[in-house]
Design a protein around this motif. Sequence first.
Motif, PDB file in Angstrom:
ATOM      1  N   ASN A  75       0.822  -1.213   0.000  1.00  0.00           N
ATOM      2  CA  ASN A  75       0.000   0.000   0.000  1.00  0.00           C
ATOM      3  C   ASN A  75       0.862   1.273   0.000  1.00  0.00           C
ATOM      4  O   ASN A  75       0.439   2.319   0.449  1.00  0.00           O
ATOM      5  N   CYS A  76       2.070   1.125  -0.570  1.00  0.00           N
ATOM      6  CA  CYS A  76       3.000   2.251  -0.716  1.00  0.00           C
ATOM      7  C   CYS A  76       2.936   2.765  -2.156  1.00  0.00           C
ATOM      8  O   CYS A  76       2.745   1.984  -3.092  1.00  0.00           O
ATOM      9  N   THR A  77       3.113   4.061  -2.341  1.00  0.00           N
ATOM     10  CA  THR A  77       3.058   4.642  -3.684  1.00  0.00           C
ATOM     11  C   THR A  77       4.161   4.115  -4.600  1.00  0.00           C
ATOM     12  O   THR A  77       4.010   4.140  -5.817  1.00  0.00           O
ATOM     13  N   PHE A  78       5.262   3.639  -4.040  1.00  0.00           N
ATOM     14  CA  PHE A  78       6.381   3.171  -4.855  1.00  0.00           C
ATOM     15  C   PHE A  78       6.216   1.734  -5.343  1.00  0.00           C
ATOM     16  O   PHE A  78       6.921   1.313  -6.253  1.00  0.00           O
TER      17      PHE A  78
ATOM     18  N   LYS B 185       0.208  -4.936  -8.109  1.00  0.00           N
ATOM     19  CA  LYS B 185      -1.123  -4.881  -7.509  1.00  0.00           C
ATOM     20  C   LYS B 185      -0.972  -5.119  -6.010  1.00  0.00           C
ATOM     21  O   LYS B 185      -0.028  -5.782  -5.573  1.00  0.00           O
ATOM     22  N   ALA B 186      -1.901  -4.614  -5.236  1.00  0.00           N
ATOM     23  CA  ALA B 186      -1.848  -4.795  -3.785  1.00  0.00           C
ATOM     24  C   ALA B 186      -1.834  -6.273  -3.398  1.00  0.00           C
ATOM     25  O   ALA B 186      -1.340  -6.631  -2.333  1.00  0.00           O
ATOM     26  N   THR B 187      -2.341  -7.130  -4.269  1.00  0.00           N
ATOM     27  CA  THR B 187      -2.399  -8.561  -3.969  1.00  0.00           C
ATOM     28  C   THR B 187      -1.150  -9.326  -4.406  1.00  0.00           C
ATOM     29  O   THR B 187      -1.010 -10.504  -4.097  1.00  0.00           O
ATOM     30  N   ASP B 188      -0.224  -8.666  -5.130  1.00  0.00           N
ATOM     31  CA  ASP B 188       1.001  -9.331  -5.579  1.00  0.00           C
ATOM     32  C   ASP B 188       1.915  -9.621  -4.389  1.00  0.00           C
ATOM     33  O   ASP B 188       2.132  -8.754  -3.538  1.00  0.00           O
ATOM     34  N   ALA B 189       2.470 -10.831  -4.346  1.00  0.00           N
ATOM     35  CA  ALA B 189       3.395 -11.198  -3.269  1.00  0.00           C
ATOM     36  C   ALA B 189       4.685 -10.385  -3.361  1.00  0.00           C
ATOM     37  O   ALA B 189       5.238  -9.973  -2.342  1.00  0.00           O
ATOM     38  N   PHE B 190       5.173 -10.148  -4.584  1.00  0.00           N
ATOM     39  CA  PHE B 190       6.373  -9.352  -4.828  1.00  0.00           C
ATOM     40  C   PHE B 190       6.135  -8.473  -6.042  1.00  0.00           C
ATOM     41  O   PHE B 190       5.411  -8.869  -6.955  1.00  0.00           O
ATOM     42  N   ALA B 191       6.757  -7.295  -6.049  1.00  0.00           N
ATOM     43  CA  ALA B 191       6.663  -6.386  -7.194  1.00  0.00           C
ATOM     44  C   ALA B 191       7.873  -5.461  -7.169  1.00  0.00           C
ATOM     45  O   ALA B 191       8.475  -5.241  -6.116  1.00  0.00           O
TER      46      ALA B 191
END
Length: 103
Positions: free
Chosen positions: A67-70, A74-80
């Motif tokens: 839930n960070c702008t950076f 997607k919020a549901t992704d384990a890693f991004a």
Amino acid sequence: MKSSRRSFLITSIGVASTLALSRQAFADAPKAAESDPTSQALGYKLDATKVDKAKFAKYAAGQDCSNCTFYQGKATDAFAPCPMFGGKQVAGKGWCSAYNKKA
């Protein structure tokens, strides 16, 4: 008319292919480790509940990478990917001192 439709389809297929390859490149990006120099400098933790609250007073429960702008997933992704880590992937449940709540 047929020519413009053909051009549109070819262009659309090219754009779709590029987007698919970009997503695959993101998925293949290395994961940031807590031991990385950048991670250490930013106080990155794979699990936000393990942040040293005495050292990082800015941390508050409920703050995590997803839930960070950076966070570039997607919020549901384990890693991004995260630009703070040079595009390396960070854990959605992680946290660092660069945290900035998504609007």
